[in-house]
Design an enzyme around this catalytic site. Structure first.
Site, PDB file in Angstrom:
ATOM      1  N   SER A 119       4.269   2.223   4.088  1.00  0.00           N
ATOM      2  CA  SER A 119       4.138   2.218   5.544  1.00  0.00           C
ATOM      3  C   SER A 119       3.024   3.125   6.027  1.00  0.00           C
ATOM      4  O   SER A 119       2.734   3.147   7.222  1.00  0.00           O
ATOM      5  CB  SER A 119       5.465   2.655   6.182  1.00  0.00           C
ATOM      6  OG  SER A 119       5.857   3.925   5.693  1.00  0.00           O
ATOM      7  N   HIS A 140       2.799  -4.725   4.209  1.00  0.00           N
ATOM      8  CA  HIS A 140       3.763  -3.870   4.892  1.00  0.00           C
ATOM      9  C   HIS A 140       4.668  -4.701   5.796  1.00  0.00           C
ATOM     10  O   HIS A 140       4.266  -5.137   6.875  1.00  0.00           O
ATOM     11  CB  HIS A 140       3.033  -2.788   5.702  1.00  0.00           C
ATOM     12  CG  HIS A 140       3.950  -1.878   6.438  1.00  0.00           C
ATOM     13  ND1 HIS A 140       3.624  -1.286   7.644  1.00  0.00           N
ATOM     14  CD2 HIS A 140       5.211  -1.433   6.150  1.00  0.00           C
ATOM     15  CE1 HIS A 140       4.617  -0.542   8.056  1.00  0.00           C
ATOM     16  NE2 HIS A 140       5.600  -0.618   7.169  1.00  0.00           N
ATOM     17  N   GLU A 152       1.877  -6.379   8.078  1.00  0.00           N
ATOM     18  CA  GLU A 152       0.533  -5.814   8.039  1.00  0.00           C
ATOM     19  C   GLU A 152      -0.054  -6.067   6.650  1.00  0.00           C
ATOM     20  O   GLU A 152       0.539  -5.682   5.644  1.00  0.00           O
ATOM     21  CB  GLU A 152       0.558  -4.313   8.314  1.00  0.00           C
ATOM     22  CG  GLU A 152       0.780  -3.948   9.765  1.00  0.00           C
ATOM     23  CD  GLU A 152       0.705  -2.448  10.005  1.00  0.00           C
ATOM     24  OE1 GLU A 152      -0.038  -2.028  10.901  1.00  0.00           O
ATOM     25  OE2 GLU A 152       1.404  -1.697   9.292  1.00  0.00           O
ATOM     26  N   ASN A 190       2.414   2.430  12.242  1.00  0.00           N
ATOM     27  CA  ASN A 190       2.926   3.799  12.240  1.00  0.00           C
ATOM     28  C   ASN A 190       1.952   4.812  12.826  1.00  0.00           C
ATOM     29  O   ASN A 190       2.370   5.902  13.229  1.00  0.00           O
ATOM     30  CB  ASN A 190       3.341   4.195  10.827  1.00  0.00           C
ATOM     31  CG  ASN A 190       4.682   3.585  10.469  1.00  0.00           C
ATOM     32  OD1 ASN A 190       5.602   3.577  11.278  1.00  0.00           O
ATOM     33  ND2 ASN A 190       4.793   3.033   9.280  1.00  0.00           N
TER      34      ASN A 190
END
Length: 284
Positions: A119, A140, A152, A190
């Site tokens: 992540s 991800h 992702e 993130n």
């Protein structure tokens, strides 16, 4: 590049979710973890998720059974020799991931893609432990994997166009929406989400508002489906701290400095839902 056989490393919440969506898309899946009980727990979670889908009328019992039959449990990383793609969903720790990828590089067939569900960690650094950096990529998934649509797709410095296209197409086969992202700390998801969560924790730390009221502001005022502190508990406060530390180290900018209260909760073992206590208390 055809992908029929998938190996997932790690049978936790993310790994079991990835295994489930792959099997539901018709892929043969090897779900691997270090111990039988870890793998069995992951298999049970998949069966429970599929049973809920049957109850809701989204799939029938026959589809559920066919999906389960496509998933093969394993405690041997050497099972990678059978895979067209290996997706690592182990703990979010660079040294662990480097060790896994170095071993996979020796075990997986030459054509196999090596993907990581990290992540926040750099794909390029992980790829450097292998002799096939062109075949290493980030994939991800969002939590919970069977529900969330986004994937992702993160290219490392050496990732080839062919591998990137194959992973992009694979995500679409799973009925996911792939988004190509460059290899920067935290990627997009993130890098945006964790500083917001960290700032929400600061508002509690500084006595601006209670966790409940911080969450109400973001839900009712900003139309977020879940408040940031409830979300932090769901993700795991240890994971939130690790990602903030990765952002802080990666960018060298104090705007990513983890809140002291976050560190304190993690040291206390208050990690959120998985331990029964974080910003809220849960039944365990």
């Amino acid at each position: 590049m055809k992908i029929d056989k998938v190996m997932v490393i790690g049978a936790g919440q993310m790994g079991s979710g990835i295994a489930q969506v792959m099997a539901q898309a018709g892929k043969d899946v090897i779900l691997q973890d270090l111990k039988d009980n870890f793998v069995n727990r992951g298999i049970q979670k998949i069966e429970q998720n599929l049973a809920k889908q049957v109850d809701k009328g989204k799939i029938d019992e026959e589809q559920k059974e066919a999906t389960m039959l496509r998933i093969k449990p394993s405690t041997e990383i050497a099972s990678a020799k059978e895979a067209d793609i290996v997706i690592e969903a182990a703990v979010e720790n660079m040294e662990v991931k480097k060790n896994v990828f170095a071993r996979l590089d020796d075990l997986a067939p030459p054509h196999a893609i090596l993907a990581t569900n990290t992540s926040s960690l750099p794909i390029t650094e992980i790829a450097a432990t292998t002799k096939r950096a062109d075949k290493v990529i980030g994939m991800h998934f969002m939590n919970p994997v069977p529900v969330m649509k986004l994937v992702e797709v993160i290219r490392g410095l050496a990732t080839s166009d062919e591998v990137s296209d194959a992973v992009y197409d694979l995500a679409k086969q799973l009925n996911k929406t792939p988004v190509e992202v460059n290899d920067f700390p935290g990627f997009v998801s993130n890098r945006v989400l964790m500083p917001m969560i960290n700032e929400a924790i600061y508002t509690v730390y500084e006595g601006v508002a209670s966790p409940e009221d911080v969450d109400k502001v973001m839900q009712l005022g900003m139309n977020h489906p879940m408040g940031p502190l409830t979300l932090a508990d769901f993700i795991g406060l240890d994971t939130c701290l690790y990602i903030m530390e990765t952002l802080h180290e990666g960018f060298g900018d104090d705007k990513y400095r983890p809140c002291p209260l976050l560190r304190k909760y993690v040291k206390a073992g208050w990690l959120g839902r998985k331990t029964g206590r974080g910003f809220y208390v849960y039944d365990t």
